[in-house]
Design an enzyme around this catalytic site. Structure first.
Site, PDB file in Angstrom:
ATOM      1  N   LYS A 169       0.780  -1.191  -0.016  1.00 23.49           N
ATOM      2  CA  LYS A 169       0.038  -0.032   0.107  1.00 23.49           C
ATOM      3  C   LYS A 169       0.761   1.064   0.068  1.00 23.49           C
ATOM      4  O   LYS A 169       2.123   1.359   0.574  1.00 23.49           O
ATOM      5  CB  LYS A 169      -0.835  -0.071   1.406  1.00 23.49           C
ATOM      6  N   ASP A 198      -0.283  -0.147  -4.523  1.00 26.35           N
ATOM      7  CA  ASP A 198      -1.760   0.065  -4.502  1.00 26.35           C
ATOM      8  C   ASP A 198      -1.902   1.340  -3.914  1.00 26.35           C
ATOM      9  O   ASP A 198      -1.894   1.703  -2.508  1.00 26.35           O
ATOM     10  CB  ASP A 198      -2.470  -1.030  -4.122  1.00 26.35           C
ATOM     11  N   GLU A 224      -1.484   0.455  -9.090  1.00 30.17           N
ATOM     12  CA  GLU A 224      -2.787   0.094  -8.857  1.00 30.17           C
ATOM     13  C   GLU A 224      -3.705   1.228  -8.411  1.00 30.17           C
ATOM     14  O   GLU A 224      -3.507   1.907  -7.300  1.00 30.17           O
ATOM     15  CB  GLU A 224      -3.150  -1.119  -8.077  1.00 30.17           C
ATOM     16  N   GLU A 250     -11.274  -3.032  -9.269  1.00 32.63           N
ATOM     17  CA  GLU A 250     -11.669  -3.882  -8.346  1.00 32.63           C
ATOM     18  C   GLU A 250     -13.245  -3.340  -7.922  1.00 32.63           C
ATOM     19  O   GLU A 250     -14.075  -4.018  -7.269  1.00 32.63           O
ATOM     20  CB  GLU A 250     -11.102  -3.922  -7.190  1.00 32.63           C
ATOM     21  N   ASP A 273     -13.626  -8.278  -9.559  1.00 30.17           N
ATOM     22  CA  ASP A 273     -13.750  -9.294  -8.219  1.00 30.17           C
ATOM     23  C   ASP A 273     -14.758 -10.150  -8.568  1.00 30.17           C
ATOM     24  O   ASP A 273     -15.754  -9.580  -8.920  1.00 30.17           O
ATOM     25  CB  ASP A 273     -13.754  -8.448  -6.959  1.00 30.17           C
ATOM     26  N   HIS A 300      -9.086  -9.216  -8.806  1.00 32.88           N
ATOM     27  CA  HIS A 300      -8.782  -8.729  -7.543  1.00 32.88           C
ATOM     28  C   HIS A 300      -9.620  -9.880  -6.386  1.00 32.88           C
ATOM     29  O   HIS A 300     -10.419 -10.497  -6.923  1.00 32.88           O
ATOM     30  CB  HIS A 300      -9.770  -7.314  -7.186  1.00 32.88           C
ATOM     31  N   GLU A 333      -4.004 -12.993  -6.430  1.00 32.41           N
ATOM     32  CA  GLU A 333      -3.882 -12.052  -5.273  1.00 32.41           C
ATOM     33  C   GLU A 333      -4.304 -12.735  -3.889  1.00 32.41           C
ATOM     34  O   GLU A 333      -5.414 -13.210  -3.661  1.00 32.41           O
ATOM     35  CB  GLU A 333      -4.775 -10.648  -5.281  1.00 32.41           C
TER      36      GLU A 333
END
Length: 380
Positions: A169, A198, A224, A250, A273, A300, A333
């Site tokens: 992150k 991300d 991302e 996502e 997702d 995702h 993931e």
């Protein structure tokens, strides 16, 4: 006896020991889900999962979807999908209405697989691969006094566990602080470990481009959700400005939601997702749309073992993008934050070994749900 007899939503929630946050500022103190159980007249049970606020998904299913599918043939999975979508789209064709529909769709595929004694991937085209490379998603913000140190320690631990790819992150409100943190992780894990970042859509277009240019120097594989998902023109700008891949999606839903993204190549990688975008049925259509436009599909995943299993079957059925002598197949993931529903809800958990996760081979989703865990963490 393929008629649907019963639809039950299990709301579960569990506290976590180490709360964490991302760039959105949401502090995760619990993990929960809406688990969908569908039973046929002859007692075959299928399991699905809905992404997002569980009470909202349950409300959609209990009041709008379940009454319409009782007595229907579970094998009519896409017929049911179209019926439910057209029932609800006047009141919202994105968001939780589709996440709730996703849970039903996944559960129906689980039933079909169990009835046919075949894994789901065999029913949606077959397996291009029996195992997938997993990347560890983690490196959230936990200790604000040790943001760099904790990220390095966690990343090194994932490498020691065998992961060959990590997603971290970013989004600390300072490009300098973010780059310092990413650079420290890159140095710690070396150049042979794949690294993605991300931002959870916290940046402006100029900031995303500026940060992206520095991330490229650190051999970051993809960037991302750099900007808000509503800003499709902004995604086009960021994608065109940077050499590194831009990923997102996502929080997009259905083939119609992804249509303009892939047609305009606003992202290099889309990330539907299966528990949110419309289930396995709809994600197959989204993937076909992406393939036709030369856009990668790397789904995702965030949730329980049900979502993990459904995602693995979906990935198994995705062709290499593009096909080649030494292909770069889609990767899985494997979110690593504390989550009892990922680790304990199945009687035999899905795990990784040296960064590889096997695709379940049992009938349906290939997992057996432990009802004791549902009861232990039941909210409603």
């Amino acid at each position: 006896m393929d008629q649907i007899k019963k639809v039950v939503c299990h709301l579960v929630s569990a506290p976590i020991e180490r709360p964490f946050t991302s760039s959105r500022g949401w502090i995760y103190k619990t993990r929960g889900s809406c688990i969908v159980e569908i039973e046929t007249a002859d007692g075959v049970v299928g399991w699905g999962e809905c992404y997002g606020p569980s009470h909202v998904a349950k409300a959609y299913i209990d009041t709008q979807y379940a009454p319409r599918i009782i007595g229907r043939d579970a094998f009519d999975v896409e017929v049911i999908w179209e019926d439910l979508y057209n029932r609800i789209k006047d009141y919202g064709n994105k968001g939780m209405s589709i996440a709730a529909l996703s849970g039903i769709d996944i559960a129906l595929w689980d039933i079909i697989g169990k009835k046919c004694n075949r894994p789901v991937h065999k029913l949606i085209g077959g397996a291009h691969r029996k195992s997938v490379t997993a990347y560890a998603t983690g490196l959230y913000f936990i200790d604000t006094e040790r943001l760099v140190e904790e990220a390095v320690e966690e990343a090194v631990e994932y490498v020691h566990e065998g992961f060959t790819a990590i997603k971290m992150k970013i989004g600390l409100g300072s490009i300098k602080a973010d780059i310092e943190r990413v650079a420290a992780v890159r140095k710690a894990i070396g150049d042979d470990t794949r690294l993605m970042v991300d931002a959870n859509h916290c940046l402006t277009v100029p900031a995303a481009i500026r940060m992206g240019r520095e991330l490229e120097q650190l051999n970051v594989e993809w960037f991302e959700e750099p900007i808000s998902p509503e800003d499709l023109d902004g995604y086009v700008e960021v994608t065109r400005a940077l050499d590194m891949a831009i990923a997102g999606g996502e929080n997009e839903f259905t083939r119609w939601g992804f249509r303009d993204i892939v047609a305009r190549k606003a992202m290099d990688i889309i990330q539907p997702d299966v528990c949110a975008a419309g289930g396995i049925s709809e994600c197959r259509k989204i993937a076909a749309l992406a393939s036709a436009h030369g856009v990668e599909c790397v789904p995702h995943a965030w949730g329980s073992v049900i979502g993990v299993a459904a995602t693995l079957h979906f990935i198994a059925a995705l062709p290499d993008q593009p096909p080649s002598f030494r292909p770069m197949p889609p990767i899985f993931e494997f979110e690593q934050c504390e989550n009892p529903f990922r680790d304990y809800l199945a009687k035999t958990p899905i795990t990784q070994h040296k960064g590889i996760v096997d695709v379940p081979e049992g009938p349906g989703l290939g997992i057996e749900i432990d009802r004791a865990i549902l009861e232990k963490y039941r909210v409603q």
